[in-house]
Design an enzyme around this catalytic site. Structure first.
Site, mmCIF file in Angstrom:
data_model
loop_
_atom_site.group_PDB
_atom_site.id
_atom_site.type_symbol
_atom_site.label_atom_id
_atom_site.label_comp_id
_atom_site.label_asym_id
_atom_site.label_seq_id
_atom_site.Cartn_x
_atom_site.Cartn_y
_atom_site.Cartn_z
ATOM 1 N N CYS A 1 -3.743 12.743 11.130
ATOM 2 C CA CYS A 1 -3.891 12.423 12.550
ATOM 3 C C CYS A 1 -3.166 11.114 12.836
ATOM 4 C CB CYS A 1 -5.356 12.323 12.939
ATOM 5 S SG CYS A 1 -6.181 10.883 12.225
ATOM 6 N N CYS A 4 -3.466 8.205 10.473
ATOM 7 C CA CYS A 4 -2.739 8.372 9.206
ATOM 8 C C CYS A 4 -1.330 7.785 9.310
ATOM 9 C CB CYS A 4 -2.612 9.849 8.839
ATOM 10 S SG CYS A 4 -4.153 10.764 8.857
ATOM 11 N N ASP A 423 33.725 3.457 33.460
ATOM 12 C CA ASP A 423 35.167 3.294 33.233
ATOM 13 C C ASP A 423 35.910 4.272 34.147
ATOM 14 O OD1 ASP A 423 37.688 2.728 31.804
ATOM 15 O OD2 ASP A 423 37.411 4.765 31.049
ATOM 16 N N ASP A 622 34.958 6.540 27.731
ATOM 17 C CA ASP A 622 35.435 7.603 26.839
ATOM 18 C C ASP A 622 36.482 7.143 25.840
ATOM 19 O OD1 ASP A 622 37.611 7.250 28.623
ATOM 20 O OD2 ASP A 622 38.298 9.286 28.181
ATOM 21 N N ASP A 626 36.771 1.338 25.345
ATOM 22 C CA ASP A 626 35.433 1.267 25.936
ATOM 23 C C ASP A 626 34.349 0.992 24.893
ATOM 24 O OD1 ASP A 626 36.347 1.876 28.513
ATOM 25 O OD2 ASP A 626 36.338 4.021 28.068
#
Length: 735
Positions: A1, A4, A423, A622, A626
């Site tokens: 549980c 634990c 960008d 991308d 960047d």
């Protein structure tokens, strides 16, 4: 549980060489950061064993398959245990509760087996339930009690053992109990075990559904591939395909590995990888992705990435990593659940003592029943499952939409974003220049001018020249060899095409040749307002045309910007392009802020400046340039069609390259964190309200007491409620 989790984490962190450890209750996995070469696996296993738990290694080469097999086996075992427990509990329940509710049943029992026989039969049935199907609670709960590290199983053991033990004394040694307290609670012990097993079964089934996204991704992987071997194609297991193999794909087949089309053409459904429903055309030179579905065409391709290197395998790893992550919101939960079970045991002892000392007669009976109800109703499982199950379902749903959370923490950070910095080139725009305008002067024909200009530009390596040549090719225009080609840096190019003197360049190039560009002044102003830089063409000393080449905005970009504004976010453009062009695009798209003419390191500074007022900044990019900004932002979002470096620097990856994935990711982040908060509220409110109720807090007001049987039912349903709420995220549709 849940208690634990903290215990295993503490044990693992204590091993020398372990920098950090995180245990996920929903995925049943421990994720560790280790100092290189400093820790042996045996030391980790020993630490986990000492804490009272077992470390299970994946038994096959596909850990996810192994986990699914184990979960299916667990669900099957729990189903059998529930059925056995229910069959044994039903007659026990009828014997005890039927006698209380119906005089006819009571008379029948007395006339047949009598009170003594009734108690003995109940003892046999209850013992069979507790030490048969219920033995799993004792095997785990008792050792943890002896270690002074009680868990959920320990609470069940204490509650059922108290009810069963009291009943055993009442059955076999009634003289030991005070007058008026000789009662049996066998049915309570048996029903508690049955209901909790039922709750565990429902919970296990629901947990299996939370990992459905991973199962679907794993299911995308092809099992075999048709590969060239000598002069023929043979079918082999996909695991035997190597990079460089020639693979044949027939109509409707699943593409087994990543590669590049060598021959043939088709349309491929890549929706399960990118989230985009429209099939993508594939021709020689096109990239194909393992796990996608071929359409009606046929082609062969050269395998480039196989096994764990394929895009699909990488996606599965990303999703698993995100699902196993711990959000900052989980820190408080872990601290509370760490002491929750001992606190519940203490509350049960206080409840027993209070009822025994101050309760009405028979005080011992009231004390026992209410203490057992407190032990049984407490549920740390619901608290422990509140966060990880929502993360599992949320990140899985995101993966189905082509949005990959590389780091689970981004789920929480993205929700808090106030500014989205984007960008321009390749993100807002297509990333490649295209001819957008060609307006010819009187006496000239557009296609002829374009053919002559493109013939000259074919000798240049400039991106603008490539865009003009591509436009001529798209129209099917025949190009001629240019003679006497001369490049004029900063001005343009000149040469002879089919006997005509052609000059292409900026206004200053034509002015230097004594050619006025004033006739196109109004057109040049219009193009400038659109962010397009005008060029001019002169043929045989006469002004022939005004030309504009620009990087067009993607068709989906306006909708993406509008969606971000609808979410209440501020949008900024960060670009190295000139300010005039950037501001023109920003005006067209409704972008709030422009940071132009910045180098890669300038993008990092721009990100910091945008977040200077305390707002969280998400940066979308991308390219390689960047990557620094993606790393510096609170959340970096990489467009999946970009470079590997950008993707590796990001927290979130948009597989389709569609900017509309950004508002979708933010909406999913908000939905997931909202779902987590609902779960945590329910889990905490449940315990805060029902533990005092189980202790008898309402008894002085209206005589209300909570039966341990109802407490067991409520406890079993609490975890199922949390899981059911998390599963609602599977239907999330952030349009």
């Amino acid at each position: 549980c849940a208690s634990c989790v903290a215990r295993v984490e503490k044990a693992l962190k204590a091993v020398p060489g372990v920098a950090d450890a995180a245990v996920n209750l929903a995925t049943e996995k421990a994720t560790l950061r280790l100092l290189p070469g400093a820790v042996a696996t045996t030391a980790l296993e020993a630490a986990v064993a000492k804490a009272g738990y077992a470390l299970r290694r994946p038994e096959t080469a596909a850990p996810q398959d192994d986990a699914n097999d184990r979960r299916d086996a667990e669900i099957g075992q729990l189903k059998r245990l529930v059925l056995v427990a229910a069959l044994l509990t039903l007659p026990l329940f009828v014997l005890e509760m039927g006698s209380h509710l119906s005089a006819a049943v009571h008379d029948l029992v007395m006339a047949t087996i009598g009170m003594r026989g009734n108690h003995l039969l109940q003892f046999a049935l209850a013992s069979a339930v507790l030490f048969g199907p219920g033995l799993r609670f004792f095997r785990q709960g008792v050792p943890n009690l002896l270690r002074w590290t009680p868990d959920m199983n320990s609470l069940v053991v204490l509650g059922t053992s108290a009810a069963w033990g009291y009943s055993v004394v009442a059955t076999f040694a009634p003289a030991l109990l005070p007058a008026g307290t000789v009662n049996v609670y066998y049915e309570a012990a048996a029903v508690i075990v049955t209901l909790i097993l039922l709750g565990r079964y429902l919970e296990a089934r629901a947990r299996g559904r939370t990992s459905l996204a991973i199962r679907r991704l794993v299911g995308l992987q092809a099992k075999t591939a048709v590969v060239a071997r000598g002069d023929e194609f043979v079918e082999i297991p996909v695991g035997d395909v190597t990079a460089g193999d020639l693979v044949r794909i027939r109509p409707g087949e699943k593409i087994p590995v990543d590669g590049t089309v060598a021959d043939g053409s088709s349309y491929v459904d890549e929706s399960m990888v990118t989230g985009e429903p429209v099939p993508v055309e594939k021709q020689p030179g096109s990239a194909v992705v393992g796990g996608t579905i071929n359409g009606t065409g046929a082609f062969t391709f050269t395998a480039t990435k196989v096994g764990s290197e394929t895009l699909l395998a990488g996606i599965i790893r990303m999703v698993e990593a995100a699902q196993g992550a711990k959000l900052p919101i989980q820190t408080l939960v872990d601290r509370i659940t760490g002491w929750f079970v001992p606190a519940v045991i203490a509350a049960a002892l206080v409840t027993f003592a209070a009822w025994f000392v101050f309760g009405p007669a028979p005080a011992l009976t009231y004390a026992l029943v209410n203490a057992v109800a407190v032990l049984i109703i407490a549920c740390p499982c619901a608290m422990g499952l509140a966060t990880p199950t929502s993360i599992m379902v949320g990140t899985g749903r995101a993966a189905e939409l082509g949005i990959l959370f590389r780091r689970g923490e981004a789920l929480q950070s993205l929700r808090e974003a106030g500014v989205v910095a984007v960008d321009k080139t390749g993100t807002l725009t297509r990333g490649r220049p295209e001819l957008t305008d060609l307006v010819v002067a009187d006496g000239f024909e557009a296609d002829r001018v374009l053919a002559q200009v493109a013939s000259l530009e074919a000798r240049s390596e400039h991106p603008i020249a490539a865009a003009i040549v591509a436009a001529a090719a798209a129209k099917g225009l025949a190009l001629a060899d240019a003679q006497g080609f001369v490049a004029l840096p900063g001005f343009g190019v000149r040469g002879r095409v089919r006997g005509a003197e052609v000059l292409v360049g900026a206004d200053r190039a034509l002015a230097g040749a004594g050619i006025a560009v004033a006739p196109f002044a109004a057109e040049a102003e219009r193009l400038g307002a659109l962010g397009r830089s005008p060029l001019y063409a002169a043929i045989d000393g006469r002004l022939a045309a005004i030309i504009a080449v620009a990087d067009p905005v993607k068709e989906t970009t306006p909708a993406a910007i509008a969606a971000l504004h609808a979410l209440g976010l501020r949008v900024a453009m960060v670009t190295g392009d000139n300010r005039r062009t950037a501001e023109a695009i920003a005006r067209t798209l409704g972008i709030d802020e422009v940071v132009a003419e910045v180098l890669p390191e300038g993008k990092v500074e721009a990100v910091r400046r945008l977040g200077a007022d305390g707002r969280k900044v998400a940066f979308v990019g991308d390219g390689i340039n960047d990557a620094p900004a993606l790393g510096a932002a609170d959340v970096g979002i990489a467009v999946g069609t970009g470079t590997d470096i950008a993707i590796e620097s990001a927290d979130v990856v948009l597989m389709s390259g569609d900017l509309r994935g950004v508002p979708k990711a933010i909406a999913l982040s908000r939905a997931t964190i909202g779902n987590i908060r609902q779960n945590l509220f329910w889990a905490f409110a449940y315990n805060v309200l029902l533990i005092p109720l189980a202790a008898g807090a309402l008894y002085p007001l209206n005589g209300t007491l909570l039966s341990p049987v109802f407490a067991a039912g409520a406890m079993a349903l609490s975890s199922v409620f949390v899981l059911g709420n998390a599963l609602r995220l599977r239907r999330a549709d952030p349009a």
